[in-house]
Enzyme design. Sequence first.
Site: not given
Length: 539
Positions: A66, A209, A228, A247, A251-252, A266, A330
Site C-alpha cells: 500500500r 482497504k 481491523h 502485519s 493475525k491470519t 482481517d 500475498r
Amino acid sequence: MATTTAHKTAEIGTMDLSPHGITVTRIKRNPSVDEIYADALSGREPGAIKAANGALVAFSGDKTGRSPNDKHVVRDPETERDVWWGPVNFPLERESFLRNRARAQAFLNAQDLLYVIDGFAGGDPEYRLNVRIICNRPYHALFMHNMLIRPTPEELAEFGEPDFVVYNAGQEAADPSVEGVTSPTSVDLSFADNEACILGTEYAGEMKKGVFTIMNYLMPKRDVLSMHCSATADPETGASSLLFGLSGTGKTTLSADPHRLLIGDDEHCWTDSGIFNIEGGCYAKTIDLSEEKEPDIYRALRYGAVLENVVLRDDGSVDWSDSSITQNTRGSYPIEFIENAKVPCVAGHPTDVIFLTADAFGVLPPVSRLTPEQAMYHFISGYTAKVAGTEVGVTDPVATFSPCFGGPFLVWHPAKYASLLAERMREHGVNVWLVNTGWSGGPFGVGARIDLPHTRRMVDAIHAGELADAPTEPDPVFGMHVVTEVPGVPSEILRPRATWPDAAAYDEKAAHLARLFKENFREYEDDCPPDVCTAGPGV
C-alpha cells in the site's frame, strides 16, 4: 452468501456505466473464474502464470504494498468535522478529486474491455453495502471477486445502484500538478460521493482497504464498531473471539484454527447482535509459507486464488521463501477455501479479545491478561516491533504504533473506536489478553522467535477457558498480569526477564520500550479518561 461458481457464464456487453462517466460498452460483469483465467493467460494480464497449485500468479508492478502517504480523503462540508485529519487522512479538495476521477475515467474509457465486480461488504444484510469495482486488469477482477462477498445470481439481478464505487486506473499515473497530489500515486476517497479513485499503483490491496475505510467511516455513525482484526467462533456455542494485530503478528495464521470456525481474517464489525465479516475472502502473507506450519492457508492457495509477486520454480511450483520481488508476497482466496469457514460469516458476541504483538525487543510476556483500562491503553497504542530494514549492520528493532491496530484505515479519531470497544467489552464481560508472538531470550539477533506451536497452545488455552483462573503476576514495568502457567507450554518461557542471559540488559531494553509507549500515547491523552492514561508502563 453464495459459493464461488467457477463455470458460470459471464454477463458481457451492454452494461450501462454512463452514471459513472464510463462509455465503454464491452463489459464483463462478474465473470466466472474460468473466464478471468482465460483472459489473464491469453495476454490481458502481463506476466500472468498459472502455478502448479492452480493459483493465478500476477504482478503488481513497482508498488508491492500500500501507499499510505498517497491516500487522500476529500474535505467537504458534510464530513469535515468527522474525519481525524493528519498523517492518516490527508485532506484533498473536491476540485482535485474531480480532476483525479476524470483522469481515471479517461484511462478506463480508453480500454477495449472493462471488468465490473459487483459484490457486498458486510456479512449482515442489515449493514452491508453494495460495492462496485470498475477495473481493466483480470488480476484485479479476480482479487475483488475473492475479497467481496459474492452475490447469488438472484441478488446480482436485484443489485441496483451501488452504495460505493471504486475506479481502479492504477496503470495511469496521477498528475502531480493537481493540488494535493504529491507523487505519481494517488488513492482518493470521497465520503460524500461514496467513491474511491486509484491512480499510479496496481497493488490490489488498495481496493480492499478502500472498501474497509468507507466501512470504518459509515459503521460508527450507526453505533457499530468496525475493527481491523481476525475472528473465529466456537463450533458448539457460536461465541466468537477477536484477534487484533498488525502485519506480521500472526493475525491470519492464528485465525486459521482447525478447532474453531473461521469468521474472517482481517475486517469485522461488532453490532448489538454479534459480529460479522466485512469481506468474502482472505488475504494472507505467503513469505516462508509451509503446509506443515499453516496447512489451511497452504491448501487454500489453489485454482481460483490469486498469488501476488511470488516467484515460481522451473516446474511451476512456488518458491515460498523467495523474496526477490518483495517480502510482501500475498495470496487472496475465497473464504470457502478454508474448510472450517463459517458461511455466512457471522457469529455471536466475543468471549475473548486477543491483542497480538510481535515484540522484536523481546521484553513483553508471551501471554498476559489485561484490565479494562489496560485493554483500552493497548488498543489505542496498537504496538508491534519489526526487525530493522535492509540497511547493513542495523539490527535494532523498530517500534511501530498503529492506533486500534489499524491506523492507516481509521477515519474517526481513535478514541471513538476505543469507546465503542469499551462499551462492548463492559456489556458482554469480555476477557482481554496480550499475546506476544515475537522474540524471547533477547531481542532480534540475540533471542529466538517464540515457537508458533507454543503460541497456538496459548490461544487454544484462552479459547478453552483454561487461563481464566491461571496464576498471574504483575509485570514490574508494563503492569499487565503475566500468566505464569499454560498447559502444554514450558513455564520457563512465560516470564520474559528470566529467559534473558543478562537480566540487566533486559531491564534496560524494557525501560526503553516503556518510554516509547509513553511518548506515543501523549498524542491521545487529551481524549482519554485518566484511568486509561495511567494504565500503561510505569517507567
